[in-house]
Design an enzyme around this catalytic site. Structure first.
Site, PDB file in Angstrom:
ATOM      1  N   CYS A  74       0.683  -1.178  -0.290  1.00  0.00           N
ATOM      2  CA  CYS A  74      -0.201   0.131  -0.268  1.00  0.00           C
ATOM      3  C   CYS A  74       1.110   1.335   0.308  1.00  0.00           C
ATOM      4  O   CYS A  74       1.785   1.385   0.812  1.00  0.00           O
ATOM      5  CB  CYS A  74      -0.806  -0.116   1.523  1.00  0.00           C
ATOM      6  SG  CYS A  74      -1.950   1.464   1.186  1.00  0.00           S
ATOM      7  N   CYS A 189      -1.048   3.354  -6.588  1.00  0.00           N
ATOM      8  CA  CYS A 189      -1.715   2.013  -5.723  1.00  0.00           C
ATOM      9  C   CYS A 189      -2.002   0.958  -5.968  1.00  0.00           C
ATOM     10  O   CYS A 189      -2.269   0.549  -7.654  1.00  0.00           O
ATOM     11  CB  CYS A 189      -2.880   2.831  -5.422  1.00  0.00           C
ATOM     12  SG  CYS A 189      -4.146   1.939  -4.342  1.00  0.00           S
TER      13      CYS A 189
END
Length: 264
Positions: A74, A189
Site C-alpha cells: 500500500c 496504488c
C-alpha cells in the site's frame, strides 16, 4: 529451521497484485495476507490516527505470525508509516512501496509523466520529495482519485466496473503541451493494476502504465535468507481481514489467489 511466513499488509485487496508476483518468484514460501478492511479506505483518515492504527496493528501481527519479512504494498501506508515501523521494530525487515517516479522519469520520452494515486499519497511530502530527487527534468502531474480503489475492490469481487467512471477518473492524467503528450502513467496504488485493462480501453491515447508489483516482490526476495527457501506442504497461505467479516465473493476471490480466509 522454521517455516516463517512472508506477511503482506494492505488496506484492502490491492496487495494481491504484489502477492501474485511474489508467488511467481517465491513459490516455496508461505504467505499471510492481511487486509485492513475495517479501516478502508485509508485516504479518508487523518494522518496521525492512521499512523497510530498501523503501528498498533503491526505490534500484534508480528507477535502473532512471527513473519520473516513484512511487505507493505500500500503506497498510502508506506509513505506515511514505513520509517516509523522500522524505528519501532528495528530487528524486523520491512519492504515498503512508493510511487515509481524514478523509473518513470528514466523511461519518458515526452517528459510528461502522471502519477495516479489516492489523495493520501498525492498530498504526502514523501511523494513530492521523490519528484524533487528523481524527476526535476520532467513535468510530473499528481492525480488523486477518490474512487478508483473502491471501484477495483468491487470489480474484483463482482466482476463489474463502470467504464465511463474509470475514464473520468483517469482523464486528468492525460495532458498535451507544445505538441507533446503524457506518455507514462505511474499506478501508485496497488488496487489500480486490477483496472488497467479498462484504463487502456478508455484512455485518450496509448501510454506506458507502470505497475510496481514485480519490483516490490523482487525487493522482498533480495532481503530473504536463501537458506530458508522452503515450505511445509501442510502449511497453508491465509488471509486475515481486520473487520472479521467476509462475504462469499471475497472468500471466493481469496481462494482464487490460493488463500484461505481465517475462520472459514
Amino acid at each position: 529451521m522454521t517455516d516463517r511466513p512472508i506477511l503482506m499488509f494492505d488496506s484492502g485487496i490491492g496487495g494481491l497484485t504484489v502477492l501474485r508476483e511474489a508467488r511467481v518468484l517465491m513459490p516455496e514460501r508461505r504467505f499471510v495476507y492481511v487486509a485492513d478492511d475495517a479501516a478502508f479506505p485509508y485516504g479518508a483518515w487523518e494522518e496521525p490516527a492512521l499512523k497510530a492504527r498501523i503501528l498498533d496493528l503491526f505490534g500484534r501481527l508480528l507477535e502473532r505470525f512471527d513473519p520473516e519479512i513484512s511487505v507493505i504494498p500500500c503506497n498510502t501506508a508506506s509513505t506515511l508509516v514505513i520509517d516509523a515501523l522500522r524505528q519501532a521494530f528495528p530487528g524486523h525487515p520491512f519492504v515498503g512501496t512508493v510511487p515509481a517516479i524514478k523509473p518513470a522519469a528514466e523511461r519518458t520520452r515526452s517528459g510528461l509523466v502522471s502519477v495516479l494515486a489516492t489523495p493520501g499519497t498525492v498530498k504526502r511530502q514523501y511523494t513530492r520529495d521523490l519528484i524533487t530527487q528523481w524527476a526535476t527534468k520532467c513535468h510530473v502531474r499528481l492525480v488523486g482519485s477518490d474512487r478508483l480503489a473502491q471501484m477495483a475492490e468491487i470489480y474484483m469481487r463482482d466482476g463489474f466496473v463502470d467504464e465511463q467512471a474509470v475514464k473520468d477518473e483517469i482523464a486528468p492524467c492525460f495532458i498535451e503541451q507544445e505538441g507533446r503528450r503524457t506518455d507514462i502513467v505511474v499506478l501508485a496504488c496497488t488496487h489500480y493494476p486490477f483496472l488497467v485493462n479498462r484504463m487502456r480501453k478508455t484512455a485518450p491515447w496509448p501510454v506506458d502504465w507502470i505497475d510496481p508489483a514485480e519490483a516490490i516482490a523482487r525487493r522482498a526476495l533480495s532481503l530473504l535468507d536463501g537458506s530458508r527457501e522452503w515450505r511445509d506442504d501442510a502449511g497453508r497461505d491465509i488471509a486475515v481481514f481486520t473487520s472479521k467479516r467476509t462475504d462469499f465473493a471475497t472468500r471466493r476471490l481469496m481462494q482464487g489467489f490460493g488463500l484461505t480466509v481465517e475462520g472459514t
